[in-house]
Design a protein around this motif. Structure first.
Motif, PDB file in Angstrom:
ATOM      1  N   SER A 127      38.280  46.572  48.423  1.00  0.00           N
ATOM      2  CA  SER A 127      39.314  45.568  48.715  1.00  0.00           C
ATOM      3  C   SER A 127      39.364  44.502  47.629  1.00  0.00           C
ATOM      4  CB  SER A 127      39.049  44.926  50.081  1.00  0.00           C
ATOM      5  OG  SER A 127      37.850  44.169  50.075  1.00  0.00           O
ATOM      6  N   LEU A 128      38.203  44.188  47.034  1.00  0.00           N
ATOM      7  CA  LEU A 128      38.164  43.214  45.938  1.00  0.00           C
ATOM      8  C   LEU A 128      39.012  43.708  44.766  1.00  0.00           C
ATOM      9  CD1 LEU A 128      36.926  40.693  44.481  1.00  0.00           C
ATOM     10  CD2 LEU A 128      35.045  42.204  43.777  1.00  0.00           C
ATOM     11  N   ARG A 129      38.802  44.969  44.386  1.00  0.00           N
ATOM     12  CA  ARG A 129      39.499  45.526  43.229  1.00  0.00           C
ATOM     13  C   ARG A 129      40.973  45.770  43.518  1.00  0.00           C
ATOM     14  NH1 ARG A 129      34.394  49.559  41.814  1.00  0.00           N
ATOM     15  NH2 ARG A 129      33.022  47.872  41.102  1.00  0.00           N
ATOM     16  N   LYS A 130      41.319  45.952  44.786  1.00  0.00           N
ATOM     17  CA  LYS A 130      42.727  46.106  45.139  1.00  0.00           C
ATOM     18  C   LYS A 130      43.508  44.824  44.871  1.00  0.00           C
ATOM     19  CE  LYS A 130      43.272  49.796  48.533  1.00  0.00           C
ATOM     20  NZ  LYS A 130      43.727  50.124  49.903  1.00  0.00           N
ATOM     21  N   ASN A 131      42.813  43.708  44.860  1.00  0.00           N
ATOM     22  CA  ASN A 131      43.463  42.419  44.667  1.00  0.00           C
ATOM     23  C   ASN A 131      43.401  41.934  43.226  1.00  0.00           C
ATOM     24  OD1 ASN A 131      44.325  41.058  47.414  1.00  0.00           O
ATOM     25  ND2 ASN A 131      42.442  42.225  47.830  1.00  0.00           N
ATOM     26  N   ILE A 132      42.921  42.801  42.329  1.00  0.00           N
ATOM     27  CA  ILE A 132      42.799  42.439  40.916  1.00  0.00           C
ATOM     28  C   ILE A 132      43.520  43.486  40.066  1.00  0.00           C
ATOM     29  CG2 ILE A 132      41.209  42.051  38.983  1.00  0.00           C
ATOM     30  CD1 ILE A 132      39.094  41.263  41.070  1.00  0.00           C
ATOM     31  N   GLY A 133      44.399  43.020  39.186  1.00  0.00           N
ATOM     32  CA  GLY A 133      45.079  43.902  38.237  1.00  0.00           C
ATOM     33  C   GLY A 133      44.539  43.665  36.840  1.00  0.00           C
ATOM     34  N   ILE A 134      44.343  44.755  36.074  1.00  0.00           N
ATOM     35  CA  ILE A 134      43.763  44.630  34.740  1.00  0.00           C
ATOM     36  C   ILE A 134      44.653  45.318  33.719  1.00  0.00           C
ATOM     37  CG2 ILE A 134      41.752  45.110  33.294  1.00  0.00           C
ATOM     38  CD1 ILE A 134      40.046  45.192  35.794  1.00  0.00           C
ATOM     39  N   VAL A 135      44.959  44.609  32.655  1.00  0.00           N
ATOM     40  CA  VAL A 135      45.653  45.194  31.504  1.00  0.00           C
ATOM     41  C   VAL A 135      44.734  45.010  30.303  1.00  0.00           C
ATOM     42  CG1 VAL A 135      47.694  45.177  30.033  1.00  0.00           C
ATOM     43  CG2 VAL A 135      47.912  44.606  32.469  1.00  0.00           C
TER      44      VAL A 135
END
Length: 573
Positions: free
Chosen positions: A405-413
């Protein structure tokens, strides 16, 4: 380890095939035991007493036994291999799922080609062991016991003399077992290195050609290839010793039977029919011995592959902390509180780092290479674990959230964009797999890539090639931005997202990134300082920690590290 191997026989479809396979193998062994008995009776009873009708009856029964063997052999050969493939597929699925849950540290220390070798080459031999191993072992035991019982009823002393050879064969196999195990393991490790070299060379073929490194690449490959040859030679040397030794014992067994059987016949202790049956039973007796010899070799090959399989399976996966919960909604406030981190207990990359980012604000990190800017970005989604200190999102320690759930709320480019082999639509869908095609198109429009996609003959169904080789750097970057638009996370990390692009492409993508950053908490790592002038805060970080922080104008007026970096870039321009 054997228990774990056996556990793969337990799923219902596999277990059913295995049981039927063993029944077929047992029936086949019993069938083979009939032929010498029938032959013995024909020679000793039916022919001398001219019982022609009885002899024909038993010959018909023997023919029916052979027809039964046809069906049994078909099932064992076909469905036995199907069972091996099913087990192999299950193991491959398990290890692939396990790889998805392993931490970044594991992949930092592993080669892609070596992992591929474990998943493909090793499991092929494991599946062969899964099919042939239990079957050969079971049939051999049944045949040996059945042959001994039958031979004992004919002549017990002669049977004991024949079976006295077995302990020598067992001791010989046990003596070479460890050497075979070591040599097979070394072979697997070296073929993994060869695969890794090939994978690495093919992936970097453009770099190799650009620098005319053909000879160097061939030299690296040849080095690992020679190591594989050396390891294989050692394995074949042990195999040769094993086969030569076991073949000699088998030949000696034939000689022993002929000599002792001949002596027993001349002494009148057995008749001609019994002697013939003895010779035939020895043929049945040798088959299981050969199967046992093959089993030993197959076991060493398969079990060394399974050992490499469980080495990966035993690697500790990422685990959520006890009581961790899913994030329901995220405002986006980020706080680092005295965070320290180092790779493999080497020199610390980050030491006592503390800062806060208000929800919806953009904070940029700049500074010389090696200061830990990218590492800092990797700590937020918990790709790595902090050694000391804590990271908070909305005043809650990120360890209190589930990683998913943590990573679902973080976008990385990132600067180095990875595109999966497939279509453009497939790659944008990575941001949200349950998104509709309309949502995918909207994300592409927001990333300024829709018009380009529509100019292609196959549009969104255009195949991008391995790692997206058919697209330019800017096109790949905009597809990665479209992914994040589709994901729509409250927190955004831009890790040198435009540093590898030319100025014209950078300006185009910078506009997309600015649109992407609106309304989100954004962490930016940048070398081109012109792209971060409008950040809410700029933090200068070096190997000594945070050195400066403030807005662009404040840092310029400070006339410190940031001003020096900024002026050096624009003086060159």
């Amino acid at each position: 380890m054997i228990k774990r191997f056996i556990s793969y026989y337990k799923p219902k479809p596999i277990k059913k095939i295995f049981i039927i396979d063993m029944i077929c193998a047992f029936t086949l062994a019993i069938c083979d035991l009939f032929y010498p008995l029938i032959t013995r009776n024909i020679i000793n009873v039916y022919v001398p007493n001219q019982q022609f009708q009885v002899m024909i009856t038993w010959l018909v029964i023997l023919g029916l036994i052979y027809l039964l063997k046809v069906g049994l052999n078909y099932y064992i050969t076909y469905y036995g291999h199907i069972m091996g493939v099913m087990m192999q597929a299950r193991m491959r699925k398990d290890i692939f799922e396990h790889l998805q849950d392993l931490p970044f540290v594991f992949f930092d220390d592993s080669k892609t080609g070596t992992l591929s070798s474990r998943i493909i080459n090793d499991l092929m031999d494991v599946s062969e062991l899964a099919h042939h191993g239990p079957e050969d072992l079971f049939v051999s035991i049944v045949m040996l016991i059945g042959s001994f019982i039958a031979l004992s009823t004919i002549n017990l002393p002669l049977a004991l003399i024949v079976f006295s050879v077995i302990p020598f064969l067992v001791l010989f196999a046990m003596k070479l077992r460890v050497r075979m195990s070591d040599s097979f393991m070394e072979t697997r490790e070296t073929i993994g290195e060869v695969n890794a070299t090939i994978e690495n060379s093919i992936s970097g073929i453009r770099v190799s050609k650009a620098f005319s490194n053909k000879e160097n690449e061939i030299e690296k490959f040849e080095s690992n290839n020679k190591k594989f040859q050396h390891a294989r030679k050692k394995a074949y040397k042990v195999m040769a010793e094993f086969h030569v030794g076991s073949s000699f014992i088998i030949d000696f067994l034939n000689l022993l039977v002929l000599s002792t059987g001949g002596i027993f016949f001349f002494k009148g202790w057995i008749n001609f029919g019994d002697f013939a049956a003895f010779i035939l039973y020895i043929g049945n007796f040798l088959n299981p011995i050969r199967k046992l010899i093959n089993f030993v070799e197959q076991y060493q090959s398969g079990i060394s592959g399974f050992r490499r399989f469980i080495e990966v399976m035993d690697k500790e996966t990422e685990q959520d902390d006890p009581g961790a919960r899913d994030i329901d909604s995220v405002e986006g406030e980020i706080k680092f509180d005295n965070v320290s981190f180092s790779y493999d207990n080497h020199k610390e990359v980050l030491k006592d780092i503390s800062f806060s980012i208000e929800a919806g604000k953009t904070v940029s990190f700049v500074g010389p290479s090696g200061g830990g800017k990218t590492t800092l970005c990797h700590l937020i989604p918990r790709f790595y674990e902090t050694e000391e200190g804590n990271i908070y999102i909305d005043n809650t320690d990120i360890k209190d959230f589930t990683r998913r759930s943590l990573r679902k709320n973080i976008g990385i480019v990132q600067q180095d964009v990875f595109l999966f082999t497939g279509t453009i639509a497939d790659n944008i869908h990575c941001g949200k797999f349950d998104a509709t095609m309309e949502e995918v198109i909207e994300a592409a429009k927001m990333a300024n890539i829709h018009d380009f996609i529509m100019s292609l003959p196959e549009g969104y169904d255009t195949y991008v090639g391995e790692r997206g080789v058919k697209l330019s750097g800017g096109q790949k970057q905009r597809i990665s931005i479209a992914r994040v638009f589709l994901k729509n996370p409250p927190i955004l990390i831009l890790d040198e997202a435009t540093s590898a692009l030319d100025n014209a492409t950078e300006q185009m993508i910078q506009h997309s990134l600015e649109e992407l950053s609106k309304g989100r908490t954004t962490v930016v790592v940048a070398h081109r300082l012109s792209t971060i002038k409008n950040s809410d805060e700029i933090i200068v970080i070096t190997d000594k920690g945070i050195q400066e922080r403030g807005k662009h104008e404040e840092l310029i007026n400070l006339n410190g590290i940031y001003a020096e970096l900024y002026n050096s870039q624009f003086s060159i321009a």
